[in-house]
Every structure is written in structure tokens, then in C-alpha cells.
Design an enzyme around this catalytic site. Structure first.
Site, PDB file in Angstrom:
ATOM      1  N   GLY A  74     -31.584   4.610  36.415  1.00  0.00           N
ATOM      2  CA  GLY A  74     -31.558   3.324  35.733  1.00  0.00           C
ATOM      3  C   GLY A  74     -32.200   3.378  34.359  1.00  0.00           C
ATOM      4  N   GLY A  75     -31.623   2.613  33.438  1.00  0.00           N
ATOM      5  CA  GLY A  75     -32.158   2.538  32.081  1.00  0.00           C
ATOM      6  C   GLY A  75     -31.049   2.642  31.053  1.00  0.00           C
ATOM      7  CG  ASN A 114     -29.143  16.705  25.542  1.00  0.00           C
ATOM      8  OD1 ASN A 114     -28.981  16.654  24.324  1.00  0.00           O
ATOM      9  ND2 ASN A 114     -28.439  15.942  26.361  1.00  0.00           N
ATOM     10  CE1 TYR A 142     -31.358   7.808  27.114  1.00  0.00           C
ATOM     11  CE2 TYR A 142     -30.818   9.811  25.911  1.00  0.00           C
ATOM     12  CZ  TYR A 142     -30.806   9.078  27.071  1.00  0.00           C
ATOM     13  OH  TYR A 142     -30.237   9.606  28.206  1.00  0.00           O
ATOM     14  CE  LYS A 146     -33.243   9.122  29.819  1.00  0.00           C
ATOM     15  NZ  LYS A 146     -33.135   8.575  31.181  1.00  0.00           N
TER      16      LYS A 146
END
Length: 273
Positions: A74-75, A114, A142, A146
């Protein structure tokens, strides 16, 4: 023997939709959480549908009750504003991990990317490929999110003993054609994606791990050793689609860095695949 129950957050998204039929098993119930509408259970499909946000502590706590593992997809899956990225990707992941901890869930698999190492240069990859645990060099907000969820996963393992595996996904789509030439290196086939998640669910006592989520592509620059150590075996190769890709190869920074076009895309705005 009791059924195994797996919570998948973000189950209506691209990866979640691809994994839903592929993670179906006898004796397994998939609990599927997303804010978006999801298809009703097909004949013989053991699913529990929950419409909720990963940012909702009460709903997430309820979703984690009685599950054996969480696959957290999710996200936001693309670049967006810092406020949205912070709220959904970072705070949302903390909410999921805390709910899992409180419910006694022993294992969480986190969808990293990545783009957590997007400013790593492709030529940093050695003979075996770029190590999966290369330190963060994010290319976008983003990518920062991560890197943050990986750090949160490490914290929840070290503090609470939870098994946490962060999967730095390359690009998981039905085929790499939509991604252009870069997809020949980054593609994670849907079938390999399911094999990888199954390995993450089954590996005994993995502790905290960071692994790459890619297929064994001829042009990959990513190490598969860490994922293979968990039992992952890729059977697909993006090269079989090479003759279908007609877009020109990237040039400049997009060609030189792991993050491809993300390294020059505007921050906080929707960006290329």
C-alpha cells in the site's frame, strides 16, 4: 491444520492485482486491504476484502488481527507531493508495522523500490550485480519514502524481533514493453513476483533482509544472490520481449543511474515509469 491468513495492503494496485491470483493456495486466505473497490471473490477464491487506508490505525489494527504475515504494497507508487508521500508512504508504513507488532504478526514483507538507490550509478554494479543492501541514494520524494520504510523495517526487527524483508522492486508489470529499454534490466515478471513473495513468506527466520525484486534478466545489473538465499528462483527473462521494444535507449543521467528518468524528473510531480 488452520488456514494461513496473509494480509496484502494495496491489493487493488498494479502489483497487488497481479499477485492476488498468483498467491492463491489451498489452505490460505488472502485478506485484501485497499481504499479502492476490489473484485468480489471468484469461485473457489478464499479472500476477505477490506476497504480502508493504511493511514487508518484502527482499520489497520483490525486488518492485522489473526494474520500470519503481511505483504505491504500500500502507498503511492509514483512521485507525488511531499505531504502525500509523508502521510501515505512513510506514516502509513509505520501504522502497518505498529499494527502488525501489536497483533503479534511475526513477519512483514515491505515493497521497497529501486528508487531508494536511484542515484547509484549503474557502473557501481560488480560482477554479481549491485548488492541488494547498497545504502540509500534516493532519486525522488518517492525514493526517500522507500528508504524510510526500509529503515522502519530495520527498527521493528531490531526492537521487536519481527522478521522483515524489504523488496527493492524493479518494475512489476505484465510485460516490460511499457517500460521501454530500461525494462529489459528492471522487469520483475508477475510469475517471478509471486515466486519471490512465496520465498519471503517461507524462508525460516530471515531476520531483517533487503533484497532485489527483479527477474533474471540478461541485462539486469542487480544482484539476485540475496533473494536466492531466501529460496527465490527466477524463471523469466525480459530479453524475450526485446524485439517488441522500439523506443530509443535513454541517454544522459537516465542512462547512467539506477533510477533512470526519475533522477531528472521534477520533485513532487507525477513522473515517468
Amino acid at each position: 491444520m488452520a488456514d494461513q491468513r496473509i494480509l496484502i495492503t494495496g491489493s487493488a494496485g498494479t502489483v497487488g492485482s497481479l499477485m492476488r491470483p498468483r498467491l492463491r493456495r489451498d489452505g490460505r486466505i488472502l485478506r485484501l486491504l485497499d481504499l479502492c473497490d476490489q473484485p468480489a471473490a471468484a469461485a473457489g477464491e478464499a479472500v476477505e476484502l477490506i476497504r480502508a487506508s493504511v493511514t487508518d490505525p484502527a482499520a489497520t489494527a483490525e486488518a492485522c488481527a489473526g494474520v500470519d504475515a503481511v505483504i505491504h504494497l500500500g502507498g503511492h507508487s509514483r512521485e507525488t507531493s511531499w505531504e502525500e508521500t509523508l502521510d501515505v508512504n512513510i506514516n502509513g508504513t509505520r501504522t502497518v508495522l505498529e499494527a502488525a507488532r501489536a497483533a503479534g504478526v511475526p513477519r512483514v514483507v515491505l515493497a521497497s523500490s529501486n528508487h531508494a538507490v536511484g542515484f547509484r550509478r549503474n557502473d557501481e554494479a560488480g560482477e554479481g550485480g549491485l548488492p541488494a543492501d547498497s545504502s540509500a541514494r534516493p532519486d525522488t520524494f518517492y525514493g526517500v519514502s522507500k528508504a524510510a520504510i526500509e529503515a522502519l523495517g530495520s527498527l521493528y526487527h531490531s526492537r521487536f524481533g519481527m522478521d522483515v524483508i524489504a523488496v527493492r522492486i524493479g518494475s512489476c508489470f505484465p510485460s516490460p514493453v511499457v517500460l521501454g529499454p530500461r525494462g529489459l534490466a528492471t522487469w520483475l515478471s508477475p510469475d517471478d513476483g509471486a515466486r519471490l513473495f512465496e520465498a519471503c513468506l517461507a524462508a525460516p527466520s530471515p531476520g531483517y533482509r533487503v533484497i532485489w525484486g527483479v527477474s533474471d534478466n540478461t541485462r539486469r545489473i542487480y544482484s539476485l544472490a540475496e533473494a536466492q538465499a531466501l529460496g527465490y528462483e527466477s524463471r523469466d527473462n525480459a530479453e524475450t520481449y526485446a524485439d517488441q521494444i522500439t523506443a530509443p535507449a535513454p541517454t544522459g543521467p537516465a542512462a547512467d543511474h539506477v533510477g533512470g528518468p526519475f533522477v531528472t524528473a521534477p520533485l513532487g510531480q507525477p513522473n515517468p515509469l
